[in-house]
Motif scaffolding. Structure first.
Motif, mmCIF file in Angstrom:
data_model
loop_
_atom_site.group_PDB
_atom_site.id
_atom_site.type_symbol
_atom_site.label_atom_id
_atom_site.label_comp_id
_atom_site.label_asym_id
_atom_site.label_seq_id
_atom_site.Cartn_x
_atom_site.Cartn_y
_atom_site.Cartn_z
ATOM 1 N N SER A 12 75.616 -69.227 44.348
ATOM 2 C CA SER A 12 74.672 -70.142 45.016
ATOM 3 C C SER A 12 75.458 -71.330 45.112
ATOM 4 N N VAL A 13 76.098 -71.684 46.305
ATOM 5 C CA VAL A 13 76.971 -73.102 46.530
ATOM 6 C C VAL A 13 77.661 -73.248 45.460
ATOM 7 N N GLN A 14 77.438 -73.880 44.244
ATOM 8 C CA GLN A 14 78.454 -73.877 43.127
ATOM 9 C C GLN A 14 77.965 -73.237 41.807
ATOM 10 N N TYR A 15 76.959 -72.383 42.033
ATOM 11 C CA TYR A 15 76.404 -71.885 40.599
ATOM 12 C C TYR A 15 76.547 -70.350 40.454
ATOM 13 N N LYS A 16 76.855 -69.806 39.577
ATOM 14 C CA LYS A 16 76.894 -68.506 39.389
ATOM 15 C C LYS A 16 76.118 -67.876 38.342
ATOM 16 N N VAL A 33 76.733 -71.212 35.448
ATOM 17 C CA VAL A 33 77.691 -71.807 35.211
ATOM 18 C C VAL A 33 78.113 -72.438 36.399
ATOM 19 N N ASN A 34 78.590 -73.737 36.372
ATOM 20 C CA ASN A 34 78.945 -74.488 37.585
ATOM 21 C C ASN A 34 80.146 -73.891 37.656
ATOM 22 N N MET A 35 80.407 -73.623 38.923
ATOM 23 C CA MET A 35 81.800 -73.061 39.476
ATOM 24 C C MET A 35 82.822 -74.279 39.424
ATOM 25 N N LYS A 36 82.396 -75.506 39.603
ATOM 26 C CA LYS A 36 83.317 -76.586 39.815
ATOM 27 C C LYS A 36 83.779 -77.168 38.532
ATOM 28 N N THR A 37 82.574 -77.244 37.513
ATOM 29 C CA THR A 37 82.798 -77.997 36.169
ATOM 30 C C THR A 37 83.255 -76.860 35.109
ATOM 31 N N ASN A 38 82.605 -75.772 35.374
ATOM 32 C CA ASN A 38 82.560 -74.843 34.331
ATOM 33 C C ASN A 38 81.405 -75.024 33.345
ATOM 34 N N VAL A 73 64.580 -84.193 29.870
ATOM 35 C CA VAL A 73 65.604 -83.182 30.535
ATOM 36 C C VAL A 73 66.465 -83.741 31.578
ATOM 37 N N ARG A 74 67.860 -83.532 31.462
ATOM 38 C CA ARG A 74 68.613 -84.255 32.432
ATOM 39 C C ARG A 74 68.633 -83.164 33.812
ATOM 40 N N PHE A 75 68.268 -84.100 34.886
ATOM 41 C CA PHE A 75 68.349 -83.303 36.303
ATOM 42 C C PHE A 75 69.710 -83.653 36.799
ATOM 43 N N MET A 76 70.328 -82.559 37.408
ATOM 44 C CA MET A 76 71.537 -82.299 37.992
ATOM 45 C C MET A 76 71.423 -82.056 39.331
ATOM 46 N N ASP A 77 70.636 -81.222 39.911
ATOM 47 C CA ASP A 77 70.952 -80.781 41.404
ATOM 48 C C ASP A 77 69.928 -80.267 41.963
ATOM 49 N N SER A 78 69.347 -80.052 42.993
ATOM 50 C CA SER A 78 68.405 -79.384 43.690
ATOM 51 C C SER A 78 69.071 -78.698 45.132
ATOM 52 N N PHE A 79 68.494 -77.608 45.219
ATOM 53 C CA PHE A 79 69.000 -76.943 46.380
ATOM 54 C C PHE A 79 68.095 -75.723 46.810
ATOM 55 N N ILE A 80 68.189 -75.150 48.132
ATOM 56 C CA ILE A 80 67.401 -73.928 48.771
ATOM 57 C C ILE A 80 68.742 -73.131 49.095
ATOM 58 N N ASP A 81 68.457 -72.058 48.468
ATOM 59 C CA ASP A 81 69.596 -70.787 48.941
ATOM 60 C C ASP A 81 68.890 -69.764 49.329
ATOM 61 N N ASP A 82 68.843 -69.509 50.817
ATOM 62 C CA ASP A 82 67.983 -68.553 51.640
ATOM 63 C C ASP A 82 66.555 -68.956 51.273
ATOM 64 N N ASP A 83 65.745 -68.272 50.763
ATOM 65 C CA ASP A 83 64.280 -68.386 50.427
ATOM 66 C C ASP A 83 64.203 -68.877 48.981
ATOM 67 N N LYS A 84 65.117 -68.999 48.229
ATOM 68 C CA LYS A 84 65.094 -69.513 46.782
ATOM 69 C C LYS A 84 65.270 -70.859 46.696
ATOM 70 N N SER A 85 64.095 -71.679 46.127
ATOM 71 C CA SER A 85 64.205 -73.138 46.003
ATOM 72 C C SER A 85 64.577 -73.345 44.336
ATOM 73 N N LEU A 89 69.326 -78.065 36.056
ATOM 74 C CA LEU A 89 69.013 -78.881 34.809
ATOM 75 C C LEU A 89 69.854 -78.686 33.875
ATOM 76 N N GLU A 90 69.872 -79.624 32.878
ATOM 77 C CA GLU A 90 70.990 -79.269 31.563
ATOM 78 C C GLU A 90 70.379 -78.143 30.898
ATOM 79 N N LEU A 91 71.300 -77.196 30.217
ATOM 80 C CA LEU A 91 70.937 -76.228 29.553
ATOM 81 C C LEU A 91 70.445 -76.285 28.173
ATOM 82 N N LEU A 92 69.399 -76.310 27.671
ATOM 83 C CA LEU A 92 68.876 -76.537 26.233
ATOM 84 C C LEU A 92 68.916 -75.226 25.436
#
Length: 350
Positions: A12-16, A33-38, A73-85, A89-92
């Protein structure tokens, strides 16, 4: 497709998505995993788009606060992929609830202390920008990396947080077992409700179970009845007949841990393993902080800033014991929390 049916391996966008690591009424949490930053990331996949809008709005407002300094918690990004909101966030590591389940025993005061300090810093920061958290529970406090940074925690899940300016008298917030009295009684509420909830959480860490019980709003109305007399309403104690009828007809009470304990001080003393003087002194300081957090009068309840200066947090009540343990080559300037914990309080279990 619905968020609950998201497939492992979805891009989804840049996440797997690597795996799903949590699920609740809100939806699911996936380790990605963020596909751009790993970089490994937690993606919160929400069922309700309204919940998504509310939480993202609050997280955007919290960007004014340093998440590391304020234990958020660190907020990184938000997006809507199809009907998924989705919210990235950082992985704890794991929640305090998971830790308690895994340990199967309460935490020691030396373990509770850093958690207390970090949560007070978080709530002090939220109070500083006029935000009520309203949802404190063990599930919403997460260890960052328990193996490498023991008991370093962060506050998560801001879906129910709100500005003080939006608070309405009579609104119901907070989990039942951590709900402040003024919320249950329909009185004006403020940031003080988060301090009550903190007292409940710290007590749970110490005792190994909740000090108040409640699975529904009815439990909090067990002894009081609200008389609605427009334009005002008031609360009164139920009559013995009303209480008996409602208990017989609706409420099945089971034996609970504190049924035969008179007050908080008795409970702490009963559950404490303190033997040596330094342990007894530390237990007294912890009890005093709990009493100030659980003051039934919201206006008298301790604030985050005041609590950060409390002796249980600062360890000032143990200074004399540190002095006694100093060697001839030691310097008082080197007196730190770590030196107290190792030189004076080293015999605490855990």
């Amino acid at each position: 497709m619905p968020a609950s049916e998201a497939r492992e391996g979805m891009i989804s966008v840049q996440y797997k998505v690597l795996e799903f690591i949590g699920e609740g009424n809100f939806g699911k949490v996936a380790k990605c995993v963020n596909m751009k930053t790993n970089e490994n990331t937690a993606i919160k996949i929400l069922k309700d788009v309204n919940d998504y809008d509310d939480e993202v709005e609050m997280l955007e407002e919290l960007r004014t606060l340093d998440p590391e300094k304020n234990n958020l918690v660190r907020f990184m990004d938000s997006f809507i992929d199809d009907d998924k909101s989705c919210i990235a966030l950082e992985l704890l590591d794991r929640s305090l609830w998971d830790l308690m389940v895994q340990r199967k025993k309460p935490l020691t005061l030396n373990e509770i202390r850093p958690i207390t300090r970090q949560l007070l810093v978080a709530f002090n920061a939220l109070k500083g920008i006029g935000i009520l958290y309203t949802d404190l529970k063990l599930d919403n406090v997460m260890l960052v990396n328990h193996r490498d940074q023991p008991f370093k925690v962060k506050l998560i899940d801001f879906g129910l947080a709100m500005p003080v300016s939006e608070v309405e008298e009579g609104m119901i917030v907070q989990p039942c077992q951590n709900r402040a009295p003024e919320v249950s009684l329909g009185l004006p509420i403020s940031e003080a409700i988060d301090m009550w909830a903190l007292g409940c959480v710290l007590a749970c860490l110490f005792f190994g179970h909740n000090i108040f019980y409640g699975t529904s709003t009815y439990d909090t109305h067990q002894y009081f009845k609200r008389e609605r007399c427009p334009p005002n309403s008031q609360w009164r104690l139920k009559t013995p007949e009303e209480y008996k009828k409602e208990n017989d007809d609706q409420l099945q009470l089971s034996k609970r841990n504190f049924d035969h304990i008179g007050n908080l001080a008795d409970a702490v003393n009963k559950y404490s393993n303190a033997i040596e003087e330094v342990e007894v002194e530390d237990t007294r300081a912890f009890l005093n902080l709990l009493q100030m957090l659980l003051n039934s009068d919201a206006e008298m309840r301790i604030t985050p800033q005041q609590a950060l200066e409390h002796s249980f947090v600062t360890m000032s009540h143990l200074a004399d014991y540190a002095h006694k343990s100093l060697t001839a080559t030691d310097s008082l300037d080197e007196f730190t929390e770590a030196s107290v914990r190792t030189a004076v309080y080293h015999h605490a279990p855990g």
